[in-house]
Motif scaffolding. Structure first.
Motif, PDB file in Angstrom:
ATOM      1  N   THR A 137       0.831  -1.205   0.000  1.00  0.00           N
ATOM      2  CA  THR A 137       0.000   0.000   0.000  1.00  0.00           C
ATOM      3  C   THR A 137       0.863   1.253   0.000  1.00  0.00           C
ATOM      4  O   THR A 137       0.564   2.233  -0.698  1.00  0.00           O
ATOM      5  CB  THR A 137      -0.928   0.006   1.223  1.00  0.00           C
ATOM      6  OG1 THR A 137      -1.724  -1.179   1.218  1.00  0.00           O
ATOM      7  CG2 THR A 137      -1.835   1.218   1.219  1.00  0.00           C
ATOM      8  N   ALA A 138       1.927   1.239   0.796  1.00  0.00           N
ATOM      9  CA  ALA A 138       2.807   2.410   0.883  1.00  0.00           C
ATOM     10  C   ALA A 138       3.425   2.739  -0.469  1.00  0.00           C
ATOM     11  O   ALA A 138       3.481   3.909  -0.872  1.00  0.00           O
ATOM     12  CB  ALA A 138       3.899   2.168   1.924  1.00  0.00           C
ATOM     13  N   GLU A 139       3.869   1.731  -1.182  1.00  0.00           N
ATOM     14  CA  GLU A 139       4.477   1.974  -2.501  1.00  0.00           C
ATOM     15  C   GLU A 139       3.428   2.521  -3.465  1.00  0.00           C
ATOM     16  O   GLU A 139       3.707   3.457  -4.231  1.00  0.00           O
ATOM     17  CB  GLU A 139       5.083   0.677  -3.033  1.00  0.00           C
ATOM     18  CG  GLU A 139       6.119   0.860  -4.133  1.00  0.00           C
ATOM     19  CD  GLU A 139       5.494   1.130  -5.494  1.00  0.00           C
ATOM     20  OE1 GLU A 139       6.129   1.835  -6.314  1.00  0.00           O
ATOM     21  OE2 GLU A 139       4.369   0.639  -5.732  1.00  0.00           O
ATOM     22  N   ALA A 140       2.214   1.990  -3.397  1.00  0.00           N
ATOM     23  CA  ALA A 140       1.138   2.463  -4.274  1.00  0.00           C
ATOM     24  C   ALA A 140       0.756   3.908  -3.976  1.00  0.00           C
ATOM     25  O   ALA A 140       0.296   4.633  -4.862  1.00  0.00           O
ATOM     26  CB  ALA A 140      -0.087   1.558  -4.130  1.00  0.00           C
ATOM     27  N   CYS A 141       0.970   4.336  -2.736  1.00  0.00           N
ATOM     28  CA  CYS A 141       0.599   5.695  -2.332  1.00  0.00           C
ATOM     29  C   CYS A 141       1.758   6.677  -2.451  1.00  0.00           C
ATOM     30  O   CYS A 141       1.631   7.834  -2.038  1.00  0.00           O
ATOM     31  CB  CYS A 141       0.087   5.679  -0.890  1.00  0.00           C
ATOM     32  SG  CYS A 141      -1.493   4.832  -0.693  1.00  0.00           S
ATOM     33  N   VAL A 143       4.745   6.604  -0.934  1.00  0.00           N
ATOM     34  CA  VAL A 143       5.536   6.831   0.283  1.00  0.00           C
ATOM     35  C   VAL A 143       7.020   6.805  -0.072  1.00  0.00           C
ATOM     36  O   VAL A 143       7.476   5.948  -0.835  1.00  0.00           O
ATOM     37  CB  VAL A 143       5.202   5.758   1.343  1.00  0.00           C
ATOM     38  CG1 VAL A 143       6.177   5.805   2.510  1.00  0.00           C
ATOM     39  CG2 VAL A 143       3.774   5.936   1.836  1.00  0.00           C
ATOM     40  N   GLY A 254      -3.489   1.851   5.390  1.00  0.00           N
ATOM     41  CA  GLY A 254      -4.086   2.246   4.119  1.00  0.00           C
ATOM     42  C   GLY A 254      -5.059   3.401   4.282  1.00  0.00           C
ATOM     43  O   GLY A 254      -5.081   4.333   3.461  1.00  0.00           O
ATOM     44  N   LEU A 257      -2.952   6.580   4.773  1.00  0.00           N
ATOM     45  CA  LEU A 257      -2.234   7.000   3.571  1.00  0.00           C
ATOM     46  C   LEU A 257      -3.178   7.583   2.525  1.00  0.00           C
ATOM     47  O   LEU A 257      -2.855   8.599   1.886  1.00  0.00           O
ATOM     48  CB  LEU A 257      -1.459   5.822   2.986  1.00  0.00           C
ATOM     49  CG  LEU A 257      -0.245   5.373   3.803  1.00  0.00           C
ATOM     50  CD1 LEU A 257       0.305   4.054   3.269  1.00  0.00           C
ATOM     51  CD2 LEU A 257       0.844   6.439   3.802  1.00  0.00           C
ATOM     52  N   TYR A 258      -4.338   6.999   2.365  1.00  0.00           N
ATOM     53  CA  TYR A 258      -5.254   7.514   1.350  1.00  0.00           C
ATOM     54  C   TYR A 258      -5.914   8.818   1.783  1.00  0.00           C
ATOM     55  O   TYR A 258      -6.346   9.605   0.934  1.00  0.00           O
ATOM     56  CB  TYR A 258      -6.279   6.453   0.955  1.00  0.00           C
ATOM     57  CG  TYR A 258      -5.707   5.532  -0.097  1.00  0.00           C
ATOM     58  CD1 TYR A 258      -5.606   5.950  -1.426  1.00  0.00           C
ATOM     59  CD2 TYR A 258      -5.199   4.286   0.236  1.00  0.00           C
ATOM     60  CE1 TYR A 258      -5.045   5.135  -2.389  1.00  0.00           C
ATOM     61  CE2 TYR A 258      -4.636   3.464  -0.720  1.00  0.00           C
ATOM     62  CZ  TYR A 258      -4.556   3.895  -2.034  1.00  0.00           C
ATOM     63  OH  TYR A 258      -3.978   3.098  -2.979  1.00  0.00           O
ATOM     64  N   GLU A 259      -5.962   9.078   3.085  1.00  0.00           N
ATOM     65  CA  GLU A 259      -6.410  10.399   3.535  1.00  0.00           C
ATOM     66  C   GLU A 259      -5.378  11.464   3.156  1.00  0.00           C
ATOM     67  O   GLU A 259      -5.735  12.579   2.769  1.00  0.00           O
ATOM     68  CB  GLU A 259      -6.640  10.396   5.051  1.00  0.00           C
ATOM     69  CG  GLU A 259      -6.988  11.758   5.641  1.00  0.00           C
ATOM     70  CD  GLU A 259      -8.272  12.359   5.084  1.00  0.00           C
ATOM     71  OE1 GLU A 259      -8.467  13.585   5.244  1.00  0.00           O
ATOM     72  OE2 GLU A 259      -9.092  11.610   4.498  1.00  0.00           O
ATOM     73  N   ILE A 261      -3.425  11.296   0.523  1.00  0.00           N
ATOM     74  CA  ILE A 261      -3.614  11.482  -0.913  1.00  0.00           C
ATOM     75  C   ILE A 261      -4.825  12.367  -1.180  1.00  0.00           C
ATOM     76  O   ILE A 261      -4.797  13.274  -2.030  1.00  0.00           O
ATOM     77  CB  ILE A 261      -3.767  10.117  -1.612  1.00  0.00           C
ATOM     78  CG1 ILE A 261      -2.430   9.385  -1.631  1.00  0.00           C
ATOM     79  CG2 ILE A 261      -4.303  10.293  -3.033  1.00  0.00           C
ATOM     80  CD1 ILE A 261      -2.502   8.000  -2.247  1.00  0.00           C
ATOM     81  N   ARG A 262      -5.909  12.119  -0.451  1.00  0.00           N
ATOM     82  CA  ARG A 262      -7.129  12.926  -0.654  1.00  0.00           C
ATOM     83  C   ARG A 262      -6.868  14.390  -0.355  1.00  0.00           C
ATOM     84  O   ARG A 262      -7.209  15.272  -1.154  1.00  0.00           O
ATOM     85  CB  ARG A 262      -8.262  12.407   0.243  1.00  0.00           C
ATOM     86  CG  ARG A 262      -9.590  13.119   0.014  1.00  0.00           C
ATOM     87  CD  ARG A 262     -10.609  12.765   1.084  1.00  0.00           C
ATOM     88  NE  ARG A 262     -10.276  13.353   2.370  1.00  0.00           N
ATOM     89  CZ  ARG A 262     -10.521  14.615   2.702  1.00  0.00           C
ATOM     90  NH1 ARG A 262     -11.085  15.447   1.844  1.00  0.00           N
ATOM     91  NH2 ARG A 262     -10.198  15.066   3.915  1.00  0.00           N
TER      92      ARG A 262
END
Length: 269
Positions: A137-141, A143, A254, A257-259, A261-262
């Motif tokens: 997840t970290a790599e996808a976001c 980080v 997750g 991290l997605y917060e 990104i948002r």
């Protein structure tokens, strides 16, 4: 009135007392024997830790390990024999599947590229599959690095690599002797640090997460340690609307991290 519980993460659900079977160790993840371990220490490969028999004296190995700041753990013969039935000569070294990066270099590189750095600090995450899932997840976001402690962290082995779906080949991992000092260094470099914990009534999404940021996720057993909680600039809990008291740490990571990104997406729009 709606009953809203605000919780962070302690790894996922109520604790159950039972004895877990010893995990199987992939032969590719370790080397054994005095000469093999010495050669490994003389190489440039990163080493997770070295197990030595509690009554043995391997001065050459221990000297090289100290020079390379490799953790040595003294264990009974039963522990060594469970890992391999071959002649280990009282010493087994676990090889890391990644090459560790320097946190200061990662931060400097992010700033040089004009990025707004994002660091994920994992305080004693010990489950290999949780670590692998978090890494994915970290790599996808996006980080910039994962930060783990020298002691009390999941071993980065073939299982971790598999669970991460290869993400650990792309995201830097930094190993720090003292996470509190690492946090101080980040704060001195312009970072704000948020801890994901149930020990606050502040909801994670209420904080501004746009600037250089480090997120701390705590262990599966007891969350973020008190010393690290005190170092955080802010604390955020994840609302729990059902009857379960906490999220699995990889899921909670997750959410956090997605917060980020948002919020960063909204800031750029």
């Amino acid at each position: 009135m709606e009953n809203r519980k605000h919780h962070g993460v302690k790894g996922g659900g109520p604790k159950r007392k039972f004895h877990k079977p010893a995990p199987k160790v992939n032969p590719e993840d370790f080397v054994f024997g005095i000469q093999s371990v010495l050669e490994l220490l003389r190489s440039e490969k990163d080493i997770e830790k070295i197990l030595v028999h509690k009554d043995s004296n391997h001065e050459d190995i221990e000297t090289l390990a100290r020079q390379r700041r490799v953790f040595i753990q003294r264990v009974p013969s039963e522990r060594l024999n469970r890992i391999t039935g071959k002649n280990h000569q009282g010493v087994i070294a676990f090889v890391s599947s990644v090459n560790y990066a320097l946190l200061s270099n990662v931060v400097a590189e992010a700033y040089e590229k004009g990025k707004t750095p994002l660091i994920l600090i994992l305080d004693r995450i010990t489950d290999v599959r949780n670590f692998g899932a978090i890494s994915r997840t970290a790599e996808a976001c996006g980080v910039d690095a994962l930060v783990i402690p020298t002691r009390g962290a999941a071993q980065i082995n073939s299982d971790a690599m598999k669970t991460s779906s290869g993400a650990l080949s792309f995201i830097p991992v930094c190993k720090e002797n003292d996470l509190t000092l690492a946090i101080e260094g980040l704060q001195n470099s312009g970072f704000r640090v948020i801890g994901c914990t149930e020990k606050t009534s502040d909801v994670y999404s209420a904080h501004e997460l746009n600037g250089p940021l480090a997120i701390v996720m705590g262990s599966e057993e007891d969350g973020i340690s008190e010393s690290i909680l005190r170092k955080c600039d802010m604390l955020g809990s994840i609302p729990m609307l059902g009857k379960v008291g906490s999220l699995n740490v990889s899921v909670a990571a997750g959410v956090m991290l997605y917060e980020v990104i948002r919020q960063r997406g909204e800031a750029e729009s």
